[in-house]
Design an enzyme around this catalytic site. Sequence first.
Site, PDB file in Angstrom:
ATOM      1  N   ASP A 164      20.523  18.681 -16.146  1.00 60.29           N
ATOM      2  CA  ASP A 164      21.179  17.367 -16.286  1.00 60.29           C
ATOM      3  C   ASP A 164      22.676  17.614 -16.429  1.00 60.29           C
ATOM      4  OD1 ASP A 164      21.942  14.805 -16.892  1.00 60.29           O
ATOM      5  OD2 ASP A 164      20.954  14.733 -18.844  1.00 60.29           O
ATOM      6  N   HIS A 190      15.276  13.304 -20.630  1.00 55.89           N
ATOM      7  CA  HIS A 190      15.466  12.996 -22.058  1.00 55.89           C
ATOM      8  C   HIS A 190      14.200  13.505 -22.724  1.00 55.89           C
ATOM      9  CE1 HIS A 190      18.278   9.525 -20.678  1.00 55.89           C
ATOM     10  NE2 HIS A 190      18.896  10.688 -20.665  1.00 55.89           N
ATOM     11  N   HIS A 246      21.134  15.059 -25.812  1.00 57.34           N
ATOM     12  CA  HIS A 246      19.702  14.801 -25.979  1.00 57.34           C
ATOM     13  C   HIS A 246      18.956  16.085 -25.629  1.00 57.34           C
ATOM     14  CE1 HIS A 246      19.513  14.506 -21.558  1.00 57.34           C
ATOM     15  NE2 HIS A 246      20.615  13.783 -21.643  1.00 57.34           N
ATOM     16  N   HIS A 248      27.830   6.009 -25.691  1.00 66.78           N
ATOM     17  CA  HIS A 248      26.544   6.727 -25.722  1.00 66.78           C
ATOM     18  C   HIS A 248      26.595   7.934 -26.647  1.00 66.78           C
ATOM     19  CE1 HIS A 248      28.165   9.806 -22.966  1.00 66.78           C
ATOM     20  NE2 HIS A 248      28.639   8.830 -22.219  1.00 66.78           N
ATOM     21  N   ASP A 260      26.605  12.642 -11.870  1.00 70.87           N
ATOM     22  CA  ASP A 260      25.623  13.058 -12.875  1.00 70.87           C
ATOM     23  C   ASP A 260      24.333  13.297 -12.102  1.00 70.87           C
ATOM     24  OD1 ASP A 260      23.775  13.301 -14.908  1.00 70.87           O
ATOM     25  OD2 ASP A 260      24.561  11.632 -16.092  1.00 70.87           O
ATOM     26  N   ARG A 301      33.041  11.803 -17.459  1.00 74.10           N
ATOM     27  CA  ARG A 301      32.039  12.440 -18.330  1.00 74.10           C
ATOM     28  C   ARG A 301      31.912  13.880 -17.890  1.00 74.10           C
ATOM     29  NH1 ARG A 301      28.371   9.018 -17.875  1.00 74.10           N
ATOM     30  NH2 ARG A 301      26.902   9.856 -16.332  1.00 74.10           N
ATOM     31  N   GLU A 361      27.488  15.920 -23.568  1.00 71.18           N
ATOM     32  CA  GLU A 361      28.009  15.077 -22.498  1.00 71.18           C
ATOM     33  C   GLU A 361      28.954  13.967 -22.958  1.00 71.18           C
ATOM     34  OE1 GLU A 361      24.950  12.433 -20.824  1.00 71.18           O
ATOM     35  OE2 GLU A 361      23.476  13.617 -21.910  1.00 71.18           O
ATOM     36  N   HIS A 368      24.672   3.901 -15.768  1.00 70.61           N
ATOM     37  CA  HIS A 368      23.520   4.260 -14.930  1.00 70.61           C
ATOM     38  C   HIS A 368      23.696   3.730 -13.510  1.00 70.61           C
ATOM     39  CE1 HIS A 368      20.914   4.839 -18.769  1.00 70.61           C
ATOM     40  NE2 HIS A 368      21.638   5.894 -18.493  1.00 70.61           N
ATOM     41  N   GLU A 379      29.202  17.113 -18.566  1.00 64.44           N
ATOM     42  CA  GLU A 379      27.903  17.379 -19.203  1.00 64.44           C
ATOM     43  C   GLU A 379      27.414  18.784 -18.861  1.00 64.44           C
ATOM     44  OE1 GLU A 379      24.779  14.698 -17.893  1.00 64.44           O
ATOM     45  OE2 GLU A 379      23.537  15.240 -19.627  1.00 64.44           O
ATOM     46  N   TYR A 387      35.360   5.877 -20.933  1.00 62.55           N
ATOM     47  CA  TYR A 387      35.144   4.885 -19.879  1.00 62.55           C
ATOM     48  C   TYR A 387      36.144   3.746 -20.038  1.00 62.55           C
ATOM     49  CZ  TYR A 387      30.955   7.684 -19.955  1.00 62.55           C
ATOM     50  OH  TYR A 387      30.096   8.754 -19.963  1.00 62.55           O
ATOM     51  N   ASP A 447       0.821  -1.220   0.000  1.00 58.66           N
ATOM     52  CA  ASP A 447       0.000   0.000   0.000  1.00 58.66           C
ATOM     53  C   ASP A 447       0.853   1.267   0.000  1.00 58.66           C
ATOM     54  OD1 ASP A 447       0.965  -0.267   2.507  1.00 58.66           O
ATOM     55  OD2 ASP A 447      -0.944  -0.008   3.554  1.00 58.66           O
TER      56      ASP A 447
HETATM   57  N1  GLY Z   1      21.545  11.806 -16.596  1.00 56.37           N
HETATM   58  C1  GLY Z   1      21.119  11.115 -17.740  1.00 56.37           C
HETATM   59  C2  GLY Z   1      21.825  11.563 -18.930  1.00 56.37           C
HETATM   60  O1  GLY Z   1      22.829  12.224 -18.828  1.00 56.37           O
HETATM   61  O2  GLY Z   1      21.385  11.372 -20.022  1.00 56.37           O
HETATM   62 MN    MN Z   2      23.284  13.331 -17.120  1.00 56.37          MN
HETATM   63 MN    MN Z   3      22.179  13.782 -20.187  1.00 58.00          MN
END
Ligand code: GLY
Ligand code: MN
Ligand code: MN
Length: 442
Positions: free
Chosen positions: A267, A357, A350, A346, A256, A403, A381, A239, A405, A385, A35
Site C-alpha cells: 500500500d 487495512h 494501519h 485521516h 496510491d 501524501r 502515510e 478515495h 506512504e 490536502y 449474470d
Molecule cells: N490505499 C488505502 C490507504 O492508504 O489506506
Molecule cells: Mn494507500
Molecule cells: Mn494505507
Amino acid sequence: MFPTNFKERREKLLNTLTDAIAIIPGATHVTKSHDTEYPFRQNSNFKYLTGFNEPDSILVLTSYPDKKSILFVREKDPFMEMWSGRRMGPDKALEILEVDETYTVEKFPEMIEKLLLGHEKLYMDLFDEPKTFAMVRDICKKLYHRKKTRASSPPKNFFHVNPLIEKMRLVKDQNEIQFMKTAMIATNKAHRAAMALAAPGRNEKEINALMQYLFTKDLSQGNAYDNIIASGDNANILHYIENNAELKDGDLLLIDAGSELNLYATDITRTFPVNGKFTTVQAEVYEIVLEAQKTAISHAWIGRTLKEVHEHTCRVLTQGLIDLKVLKGSVDENIETAAFRKYYPHGTGHWLGLDVHDQNPYQTDEYEETKFEDGVIFTVEPGLYFPKSDATLPEHLRGIGIRIEDNILITQNGHENLSAMIPKEIKEIEEACAKDYKEFLL
Ligand code: GLY
Ligand code: MN
Ligand code: MN
C-alpha cells in the site's frame, strides 16, 4: 521459503477454544450485474487458516469429542468445471490441505447438525455471514428443544470468532513477509514507471493501465485495492478512483497504488510533479509531509504504538501548517482544537497484510493500544490536502494534495522500510520522472 503451515494455524486456533466449535465460511461469488460477477476474492480469515482459494467452502473446527479440522468444498463437476473453472473436490482437498475430514458443501446442513452437538460454545462471524449464521442458529434452536444429555446438546453461547483469528494475523511469519517483499518489487517498478510516463497531455487512465500491467506481469497478481491516480485537485479526494483526467502542466500527481501476492497487500503512495519538476511552493509543502513521514517512521520500534506515531506526525504537520500560514497560534493550541484535521483528516497508519487495512486489533482486550512487536507490518502515510475550492487558504496552496506512504516492518532492532527503494526524496523523484517509461516494460 517453506510452505505455509496452515495446519499449525488451525491447531493454534483450536487450542484457544474450549468446549467450542468454530465455523468459518469462505467467500462466495458476488454478482456484479445480471449474470456477471466481480472477480472472486477469498475471505481473509478463511484463507489464513486453509490457504484454499475456492468459493463456497466452509471450515469447521471441533473440540468435542475430538479436536478436528473439517473442510466442506464444492463437489467435482465436469460440466460446471468446463464453464467456470477447475475444482479441487473433497478427495484431493483431503490429500492436499491436511485437514482431518472433507465433504462436499452440499452435505454441510446435514453434517453440521451432528457436529454442533456436545459443544458449549459456537464461534462464528456473527456480523458478516448472515446466511450461514442464521442457518446454524436455526439448527441450534431445533436441537436445543431435543436435548437430553451433553452429547445431544447444541451450543447455547455464541461468540464472534474474527477477533481470535485477527489477533493471530497481527504478527507476520517469514512467508507472509516474503510475499509482501516480493509484491513490493512490482509496486516499486510500477511507481517508477508512472513517474517516467506522466507528462502534460497524458491521462490518469494511461498511468493506471501501465501500473496494472506491471502489477500483473511478473510475480505479483494484481492491485491490492483500487488504484488512486489523482492529479491536481483530484488528490484532495481521498478515495478518488475515477482515474480519467488529463494530466496538466504544473500539477502534482498523487498515486496510491500497491500490488498484491497471494492476497498479501502492499500500500504505497507517492506524489510527484506531472512535468517532472516541483515548483517552489509544491516543494515546500512536500518537504513538510516528508519530514512528518520520516519523524513517524523514526518512532517505529518495538513497544511503540500507532497512536504515538500518529501524535508525532500531527505535531510536525501542524508546525508545517503554521509555517505555511494556514493555521495561526501554537502547535499545542492547534493540536488541542484539532484544527489541523481540516487539512489532515485521516490517520497516519494501519496494519497491513492479507487485507490492505489488515484486520488486526488496534487495542488489546483491556482496551490498551496494541504495542508494536517483531513482525508487525503497518503503513505510515501522512498527507496535507488543500482543496481548490477552499477560499480560506492562501491562493498559491489551493489545489495541492500530497501524501507519502511507506510500509514498515517492525524488527528486533527497530524496523525495516519495505518500500525504501521507491523514490521519495525530491531529487530522487525528479530523477525518476526524467526516465523513459519504456525501460520498465520488459
Ligand atoms: N490505499 C488505502 C490507504 O492508504 O489506506
Ligand atoms: Mn494507500
Ligand atoms: Mn494505507
